[in-house]
Design a protein around this motif. Sequence first.
Motif, PDB file in Angstrom:
ATOM      1  N   ASN A 135     -13.486 -12.691   1.721  1.00 33.06           N
ATOM      2  CA  ASN A 135     -13.121 -14.088   1.284  1.00 33.06           C
ATOM      3  C   ASN A 135     -11.649 -14.153   1.351  1.00 33.06           C
ATOM      4  O   ASN A 135     -10.931 -13.072   1.507  1.00 33.06           O
ATOM      5  CB  ASN A 135     -13.660 -14.319   0.067  1.00 33.06           C
ATOM      6  N   GLY A 136     -11.112 -15.376   1.501  1.00 34.23           N
ATOM      7  CA  GLY A 136      -9.747 -15.611   1.514  1.00 34.23           C
ATOM      8  C   GLY A 136      -9.391 -15.310   2.750  1.00 34.23           C
ATOM      9  O   GLY A 136     -10.237 -15.427   3.924  1.00 34.23           O
ATOM     10  N   ASN A 137      -8.205 -15.303   3.348  1.00 36.09           N
ATOM     11  CA  ASN A 137      -7.561 -14.970   4.525  1.00 36.09           C
ATOM     12  C   ASN A 137      -7.360 -13.362   4.875  1.00 36.09           C
ATOM     13  O   ASN A 137      -6.702 -12.697   4.437  1.00 36.09           O
ATOM     14  CB  ASN A 137      -6.053 -15.525   4.638  1.00 36.09           C
ATOM     15  N   ILE A 138      -8.459 -12.980   5.906  1.00 37.65           N
ATOM     16  CA  ILE A 138      -8.546 -11.553   6.360  1.00 37.65           C
ATOM     17  C   ILE A 138      -7.204 -11.264   7.056  1.00 37.65           C
ATOM     18  O   ILE A 138      -6.867 -10.113   6.680  1.00 37.65           O
ATOM     19  CB  ILE A 138      -9.757 -11.638   7.324  1.00 37.65           C
ATOM     20  N   ALA A 139      -6.745 -12.125   7.847  1.00 36.92           N
ATOM     21  CA  ALA A 139      -5.445 -11.697   8.446  1.00 36.92           C
ATOM     22  C   ALA A 139      -4.352 -11.283   7.391  1.00 36.92           C
ATOM     23  O   ALA A 139      -3.659 -10.331   7.640  1.00 36.92           O
ATOM     24  CB  ALA A 139      -4.831 -12.939   9.507  1.00 36.92           C
ATOM     25  N   ASP A 140      -4.218 -12.105   6.607  1.00 33.62           N
ATOM     26  CA  ASP A 140      -3.280 -11.944   5.393  1.00 33.62           C
ATOM     27  C   ASP A 140      -3.316 -10.311   4.588  1.00 33.62           C
ATOM     28  O   ASP A 140      -2.528  -9.751   4.646  1.00 33.62           O
ATOM     29  CB  ASP A 140      -3.120 -12.947   4.229  1.00 33.62           C
ATOM     30  N   ARG A 141      -4.470 -10.096   4.453  1.00 31.81           N
ATOM     31  CA  ARG A 141      -4.941  -8.887   3.941  1.00 31.81           C
ATOM     32  C   ARG A 141      -4.545  -7.612   5.050  1.00 31.81           C
ATOM     33  O   ARG A 141      -4.119  -6.587   4.491  1.00 31.81           O
ATOM     34  CB  ARG A 141      -6.474  -8.656   3.476  1.00 31.81           C
ATOM     35  N   LEU A 142      -4.935  -8.036   6.447  1.00 35.95           N
ATOM     36  CA  LEU A 142      -4.670  -7.006   7.128  1.00 35.95           C
ATOM     37  C   LEU A 142      -2.910  -6.661   7.426  1.00 35.95           C
ATOM     38  O   LEU A 142      -2.494  -5.675   7.805  1.00 35.95           O
ATOM     39  CB  LEU A 142      -4.980  -7.286   8.610  1.00 35.95           C
ATOM     40  N   ASN A 143      -2.302  -7.942   7.325  1.00 33.15           N
ATOM     41  CA  ASN A 143      -0.959  -7.895   7.598  1.00 33.15           C
ATOM     42  C   ASN A 143       0.015  -7.439   6.443  1.00 33.15           C
ATOM     43  O   ASN A 143       1.157  -6.970   6.691  1.00 33.15           O
ATOM     44  CB  ASN A 143      -0.504  -9.541   7.978  1.00 33.15           C
ATOM     45  N   HIS A 144      -0.705  -7.217   5.452  1.00 30.65           N
ATOM     46  CA  HIS A 144      -0.078  -7.143   4.020  1.00 30.65           C
ATOM     47  C   HIS A 144      -0.913  -5.734   3.087  1.00 30.65           C
ATOM     48  O   HIS A 144      -1.493  -6.297   2.173  1.00 30.65           O
ATOM     49  CB  HIS A 144       0.273  -8.187   3.022  1.00 30.65           C
ATOM     50  N   PRO A 145      -1.324  -4.848   3.760  1.00 32.79           N
ATOM     51  CA  PRO A 145      -2.012  -3.664   3.014  1.00 32.79           C
ATOM     52  C   PRO A 145      -1.237  -3.590   1.871  1.00 32.79           C
ATOM     53  O   PRO A 145      -0.205  -3.465   1.534  1.00 32.79           O
ATOM     54  CB  PRO A 145      -2.098  -2.483   4.092  1.00 32.79           C
ATOM     55  N   LEU A 146      -2.358  -3.097   0.793  1.00 28.84           N
ATOM     56  CA  LEU A 146      -2.088  -2.814  -0.422  1.00 28.84           C
ATOM     57  C   LEU A 146      -1.540  -1.508  -0.667  1.00 28.84           C
ATOM     58  O   LEU A 146      -1.175  -1.272  -1.872  1.00 28.84           O
ATOM     59  CB  LEU A 146      -3.034  -3.443  -1.613  1.00 28.84           C
ATOM     60  N   SER A 147      -1.917  -0.708   0.072  1.00 29.49           N
ATOM     61  CA  SER A 147      -1.810   0.695  -0.165  1.00 29.49           C
ATOM     62  C   SER A 147      -1.335   1.638   0.908  1.00 29.49           C
ATOM     63  O   SER A 147      -1.780   1.018   2.020  1.00 29.49           O
ATOM     64  CB  SER A 147      -3.121   1.567  -1.092  1.00 29.49           C
ATOM     65  N   ASP A 148      -1.027   2.849   0.904  1.00 34.59           N
ATOM     66  CA  ASP A 148      -0.886   3.868   1.883  1.00 34.59           C
ATOM     67  C   ASP A 148      -2.227   3.997   2.729  1.00 34.59           C
ATOM     68  O   ASP A 148      -2.129   4.103   3.844  1.00 34.59           O
ATOM     69  CB  ASP A 148      -0.012   5.155   1.520  1.00 34.59           C
ATOM     70  N   ARG A 149      -3.226   4.227   2.072  1.00 34.62           N
ATOM     71  CA  ARG A 149      -4.567   4.339   2.640  1.00 34.62           C
ATOM     72  C   ARG A 149      -4.801   3.098   3.704  1.00 34.62           C
ATOM     73  O   ARG A 149      -5.384   3.541   4.487  1.00 34.62           O
ATOM     74  CB  ARG A 149      -5.603   4.517   1.492  1.00 34.62           C
ATOM     75  N   GLN A 150      -4.781   1.877   2.912  1.00 32.56           N
ATOM     76  CA  GLN A 150      -5.039   0.985   3.852  1.00 32.56           C
ATOM     77  C   GLN A 150      -3.934   0.744   5.271  1.00 32.56           C
ATOM     78  O   GLN A 150      -4.543   0.502   6.296  1.00 32.56           O
ATOM     79  CB  GLN A 150      -4.897  -0.504   3.191  1.00 32.56           C
ATOM     80  N   ARG A 151      -2.672   1.000   5.130  1.00 27.95           N
ATOM     81  CA  ARG A 151      -1.939   1.076   6.040  1.00 27.95           C
ATOM     82  C   ARG A 151      -2.216   2.119   7.262  1.00 27.95           C
ATOM     83  O   ARG A 151      -2.283   2.070   8.492  1.00 27.95           O
ATOM     84  CB  ARG A 151      -0.515   1.374   5.502  1.00 27.95           C
ATOM     85  N   GLN A 152      -2.659   3.438   6.521  1.00 23.66           N
ATOM     86  CA  GLN A 152      -3.243   4.383   7.612  1.00 23.66           C
ATOM     87  C   GLN A 152      -4.474   3.895   8.442  1.00 23.66           C
ATOM     88  O   GLN A 152      -4.754   4.303   9.220  1.00 23.66           O
ATOM     89  CB  GLN A 152      -3.565   5.631   6.662  1.00 23.66           C
ATOM     90  N   ALA A 153      -5.287   3.291   7.489  1.00 23.41           N
ATOM     91  CA  ALA A 153      -6.428   2.922   8.058  1.00 23.41           C
ATOM     92  C   ALA A 153      -6.200   1.881   9.439  1.00 23.41           C
ATOM     93  O   ALA A 153      -7.141   1.901  10.300  1.00 23.41           O
ATOM     94  CB  ALA A 153      -7.418   2.095   7.312  1.00 23.41           C
ATOM     95  N   ILE A 154      -5.117   0.952   9.112  1.00 28.36           N
ATOM     96  CA  ILE A 154      -5.199   0.151  10.295  1.00 28.36           C
ATOM     97  C   ILE A 154      -4.447   0.732  11.481  1.00 28.36           C
ATOM     98  O   ILE A 154      -4.983   0.933  12.724  1.00 28.36           O
ATOM     99  CB  ILE A 154      -3.836  -0.805   9.839  1.00 28.36           C
ATOM    100  N   HIS A 155      -3.735   1.991  11.136  1.00 29.62           N
ATOM    101  CA  HIS A 155      -3.541   2.793  12.395  1.00 29.62           C
ATOM    102  C   HIS A 155      -4.383   4.021  12.875  1.00 29.62           C
ATOM    103  O   HIS A 155      -4.269   4.904  13.665  1.00 29.62           O
ATOM    104  CB  HIS A 155      -2.059   3.521  12.206  1.00 29.62           C
ATOM    105  N   ARG A 156      -5.521   4.052  12.232  1.00 31.81           N
ATOM    106  CA  ARG A 156      -6.497   5.162  12.330  1.00 31.81           C
ATOM    107  C   ARG A 156      -7.082   5.055  13.892  1.00 31.81           C
ATOM    108  O   ARG A 156      -7.471   4.138  14.313  1.00 31.81           O
ATOM    109  CB  ARG A 156      -7.606   5.081  11.414  1.00 31.81           C
ATOM    110  N   VAL A 157      -7.163   6.210  14.478  1.00 32.52           N
ATOM    111  CA  VAL A 157      -7.739   6.499  15.819  1.00 32.52           C
ATOM    112  C   VAL A 157      -9.303   7.154  15.365  1.00 32.52           C
ATOM    113  O   VAL A 157      -9.544   7.980  14.834  1.00 32.52           O
ATOM    114  CB  VAL A 157      -7.170   7.587  16.615  1.00 32.52           C
ATOM    115  N   GLY A 158     -10.223   6.198  15.928  1.00 33.05           N
ATOM    116  CA  GLY A 158     -11.548   6.444  15.731  1.00 33.05           C
ATOM    117  C   GLY A 158     -12.212   7.701  16.581  1.00 33.05           C
ATOM    118  O   GLY A 158     -11.439   8.056  17.539  1.00 33.05           O
TER     119      GLY A 158
END
Length: 226
Positions: A135-158
């Motif tokens: 819910n809300g704006n997904i892009a905002d959540r991706l552009n402003h990760p709330l933790s190092d874990r989320q930031r690392q997830a953005i850069h994660r290689v599958g």
Amino acid sequence: MKPTIAIGDVHGLDYWKVVVKEHPGKRIVFLGDYLDPYYYIPSSELIENLQHIIALKEERGDDVVLLLGNHDVHYFEEDAPMCTRYNRQIAHRAMRLFSDNRNLFTYAFQDGHMIFTHAGISQQWFVQDFGGKPNGNIADRLNHPLSDRQRQAIHRVGYRRGGWPGDMGGILWADIDELTDPLHGYTQVVGHNRVADVTTRQGTVPDTKIVFCDCLRNGKYFLIEE
């Protein structure tokens, strides 16, 4: 939604200029990967092409969206995985360009229920790393990760791209085979995975699809009229 052109991975090509000229007044969304071409392009031309893209953004403001791809962040984020074709000859100039203009680039862009990222959002990845609840704006959540874990997830290689078994790629690295169940309830527009022409895949639930647009090398791009 404003008429929009989504331009897939640039990789040094300047055909985007033709696209922009043929569609005056339309919003332009670049899906990232501005450097690291598949075939030889002189370093000076690569940097100049990126400078022209930045100048277009500066000239047209919100009518131009510059997304970041995996072949961009490895030039200015120390913990970003290094991609193939990393160009040490232009690394310093590229790093300076991206760093000096970091405020012009973003990870994600959203207009209503349409979301643009470089590689795409799988439902599993979003639930696992961003807690679901789209819910809300997904892009905002991706552009402003709330933790190092989320930031690392953005850069994660599958795993599909050489990461650890069981890992799902983030929005810079998601492989087309990891996107059989894209984020529920949204239309996504992505690059990263090479296709011959713009290709649409329906999701597993209603009102869900993902459009693959990494085909600029074939003179193809995605036109959204409404």
